[in-house]
Scaffold this motif. Structure first.
Motif, short mmCIF file in Angstrom:
data_model
loop_
_atom_site.label_atom_id
_atom_site.label_comp_id
_atom_site.label_asym_id
_atom_site.label_seq_id
_atom_site.Cartn_x
_atom_site.Cartn_y
_atom_site.Cartn_z
N TRP A 192 0.85 -1.19 0.00
CA TRP A 192 0.00 0.00 0.00
C TRP A 192 0.88 1.24 0.00
O TRP A 192 1.71 1.43 0.89
CB TRP A 192 -0.91 0.02 1.23
N TYR A 236 -6.75 2.54 -6.02
CA TYR A 236 -7.73 2.44 -4.95
C TYR A 236 -8.91 3.38 -5.14
O TYR A 236 -9.99 3.18 -4.57
CB TYR A 236 -7.09 2.64 -3.58
N GLU A 259 2.30 -1.82 4.56
CA GLU A 259 1.55 -0.56 4.64
C GLU A 259 2.57 0.57 4.71
O GLU A 259 3.13 0.86 5.77
CB GLU A 259 0.63 -0.57 5.86
N SER A 265 -3.51 8.42 5.56
CA SER A 265 -4.02 7.72 4.37
C SER A 265 -5.45 8.13 4.07
O SER A 265 -6.17 8.65 4.91
CB SER A 265 -3.94 6.21 4.58
N ALA A 291 -5.44 2.89 5.01
CA ALA A 291 -4.56 1.94 4.33
C ALA A 291 -4.22 0.76 5.24
O ALA A 291 -4.18 -0.39 4.79
CB ALA A 291 -3.29 2.63 3.86
#
Length: 391
Positions: A192, A236, A259, A265, A291
């Motif tokens: 991520w 995303y 992450e 996030s 995230a």
């Protein structure tokens, strides 16, 4: 000297500050030849990190030439070219001897303040608030390095500043994040965040033997850079991260997740957004761990959640999914001196050149405040900023 300083949320300035001086026999003064803006610096810019004071000198990714050495420092001499790790390490406490360099028990001169927040102090950090020691950072013409006989890596003249600068933070951080995934041949890893740490984490995963890497972001230039490394990508913003991961892995899920976003996030995935929003509706938090919760949701049962993303306070975490899936979390500030020299050798061998993440360069700190905004807003395809304080 000139330096980039913090004056409140969104207020970064280039101004004159006093030159650093030797304060201890183990110190060294470095003429900064290159420094960078890190994603975690944006947390300071956003006002998310407590105990910042007006006028604090920013920056924890820097390197340069030794121009003065304390009388007790026998490891460095004037003229040495070094990379400065973002963590300050004494080399003598039990954590340093155990190789847990980011947990040094002596280098945080405001350790009692940090212990009030975390239970115990960790290492002092450059340019990152008074809770981590209040040390002046390296987005400056010169920097004082405490415990400099330990807190350094000498680098060869055969490599450029841009090739080795990121040994100061993001390359070791990305490598430790990948190493924490305990990658085995054939593993699939999901990452991520395709900023600088995420990009280097993708490449680190492949170097450590991952078969597949799935990268999640929404910035086109960053997703393209991830694909260049061989990663499969998910935007995303399209709102179907979990469904897409399940489809890509034929229902098995990634073996581990990284992450690399942290406390600021943003969420667009319907399932993870609903999960995080539901938790946050019952809590008070400055942090937005969309995230992190998305990564927890996506990781296969029994997998590993590796978190190099920065958090400083309370975050509402999806502990139900984490516990019931028997996940393991590995995280922490990077144990820099464990990784810097081995990664230098990989650069020397040509296995990787971390400078590929650089998109914006400046030959003056005067450009720094505008570049902070460019980096924060991801304008002009900005992935990483490097500045040369002396031109």
């Amino acid at each position: 000297m000139k330096a980039l300083t913090w004056h409140g949320k969104g207020d970064i300035r280039c101004e004159s500050v006093p030159d650093p001086k030797i304060e201890d026999g183990r110190d060294a003064i470095i003429k900064v030849t290159a420094c960078a803006i890190c994603g975690s610096d944006l947390h300071l810019m956003g006002g998310f990190v407590p105990t910042m004071e007006s006028g604090d000198v920013l920056g924890h990714e820097c390197m340069g030439e030794v121009v003065e050495v304390g009388r007790e420092n026998s490891k460095l001499k004037v003229g040495d070219r070094i990379v400065v790790p973002f963590t300050i390490c004494c080399g003598e406490c039990r954590q340093c001897k155990w190789g847990n360099w980011s947990l040094c028990e002596r280098s945080n001169r405001n350790g009692k303040l940090q212990a009030e927040q975390f239970g115990y102090p960790g290492a002092g950090l450059f340019g990152y608030s008074h809770v981590t020691g209040g040390y002046a950072g390296g987005q400056a013409e010169y920097i004082r390095v405490p415990y400099a006989d330990v807190t350094h890596l000498k680098v060869p003249e055969s490599l450029t500043d841009e090739q080795v600068l990121f040994l100061s933070d993001i390359f070791p951080t990305a490598w430790m994040a990948a190493e924490n995934c305990e990658i085995k041949p054939g593993d699939t890893i999901a990452v991520w965040g395709c900023g600088p740490v995420g990009q280097l984490a993708i490449r680190s995963c492949f170097l450590l033997g991952a078969k597949r890497v799935i990268a999640i972001d929404t910035v086109p230039e960053r997703l393209a850079l991830a694909r260049e490394a061989g990663a499969e990508t998910i935007d995303y913003a399209e709102g179907k991260v979990q469904e897409t991961i399940i489809e890509l892995t034929k229902g098995l899920g990634p073996d581990a997740v990284i992450e690399a976003v942290g406390m600021e996030s943003h969420g667009a995935d319907t399932m993870a957004q609903s999960l995080t929003s539901n938790i946050m509706s019952h809590t008070i938090s400055m942090e937005r761990p969309f995230a992190l919760n998305q990564a927890i949701l996506a990781c296969r049962p029994g997998g590993i959640v590796s978190v190099p993303g920065v958090y400083v306070s309370f975050s509402p975490v999806a502990m139900g999914a984490f516990m019931n899936k028997a996940l393991t979390m590995k995280t922490g500030q990077t144990h820099m001196l464990r990784y810097m020299e081995p990664l230098l050798r990989r650069i020397e061998k040509g296995e990787i050149d971390p400078s590929f993440v650089i998109t914006h360069r400046a030959t003056s700190l005067e450009d720094g405040p505008d570049l902070y905004s460019t980096f924060r807003d991801k304008k002009d395809g900005c992935v990483k900023v490097v500045m040369r304080p002396h031109g």
